[in-house]
Design a protein around this motif. Structure first.
Motif, PDB file in Angstrom:
ATOM      1  N   UNK A  62       0.844  -1.185   0.000  1.00 12.24           N
ATOM      2  CA  UNK A  62       0.000   0.000   0.000  1.00 12.24           C
ATOM      3  C   UNK A  62       0.882   1.238   0.000  1.00 12.24           C
ATOM      4  N   UNK A  63       0.338   2.327  -0.546  1.00 10.09           N
ATOM      5  CA  UNK A  63       0.981   3.629  -0.400  1.00 10.09           C
ATOM      6  C   UNK A  63      -0.104   4.694  -0.239  1.00 10.09           C
ATOM      7  N   UNK A  64       0.252   5.731   0.482  1.00  9.92           N
ATOM      8  CA  UNK A  64      -0.667   6.839   0.708  1.00  9.92           C
ATOM      9  C   UNK A  64      -0.342   7.938  -0.293  1.00  9.92           C
ATOM     10  N   UNK A  65      -1.360   8.386  -1.024  1.00 10.21           N
ATOM     11  CA  UNK A  65      -1.182   9.530  -1.920  1.00 10.21           C
ATOM     12  C   UNK A  65      -1.687  10.770  -1.183  1.00 10.21           C
ATOM     13  N   UNK A  66      -1.686  11.901  -1.855  1.00  8.99           N
ATOM     14  CA  UNK A  66      -2.165  13.126  -1.207  1.00  8.99           C
ATOM     15  C   UNK A  66      -3.658  13.096  -0.922  1.00  8.99           C
ATOM     16  N   UNK A  72      -0.435  -1.687  -4.772  1.00  7.89           N
ATOM     17  CA  UNK A  72       0.334  -2.252  -5.895  1.00  7.89           C
ATOM     18  C   UNK A  72      -0.108  -3.693  -6.047  1.00  7.89           C
ATOM     19  N   UNK A  73      -0.641  -4.019  -7.227  1.00 12.37           N
ATOM     20  CA  UNK A  73      -1.287  -5.300  -7.459  1.00 12.37           C
ATOM     21  C   UNK A  73      -0.694  -5.989  -8.679  1.00 12.37           C
ATOM     22  N   UNK A  90      -0.257   0.210  -9.830  1.00 17.90           N
ATOM     23  CA  UNK A  90      -0.830   0.862  -8.665  1.00 17.90           C
ATOM     24  C   UNK A  90      -2.271   1.208  -8.996  1.00 17.90           C
ATOM     25  N   UNK A  91      -3.193   0.799  -8.128  1.00 11.68           N
ATOM     26  CA  UNK A  91      -4.618   1.073  -8.342  1.00 11.68           C
ATOM     27  C   UNK A  91      -5.213   1.752  -7.118  1.00 11.68           C
TER      28      UNK A  91
END
Length: 99
Positions: A62-66, A72-73, A90-91
């Protein structure tokens, strides 16, 4: 069908199933080792091949955007009729479900 008629564990994801009294992960010496693998099964909506069906995938991180979260899959898509390819992307979190 081998194993298909046994309904034991129905409704419990494979990753959460275990035998009673079984260790939670591999055993090194006498101490159980906790499995901390972050990879999880997921379903991908709006796959890149635009077939309109959910695709099974592996959520790697997982990543946090703004504004929200993205995962990421890795999942399979139809490349050409009868040919499949793996996609990694990345979805947005709203395109990923557990069911």
């Amino acid at each position: 069908m081998a194993g298909g008629m046994n309904r034991q564990g129905s409704g419990i994801p494979l990753g959460e199933r275990r035998r009673a009294g079984a260790a939670t992960g591999p055993v090194v010496g006498a101490e159980p080792v906790e499995d901390t693998c972050p990879v999880r099964h997921c379903w991908v909506a709006d796959a890149v091949d635009l077939r309109g069906v959910k695709r099974p995938g592996l959520l790697v991180e997982w990543r946090r955007t703004t504004v929200s979260w993205e995962g990421r899959v890795v999942y399979a898509v139809t490349l050409r009729p009868g040919e499949w390819a793996l996609v990694e992307e990345w979805l947005p979190a709203d395109q990923l479900t557990q069911r």
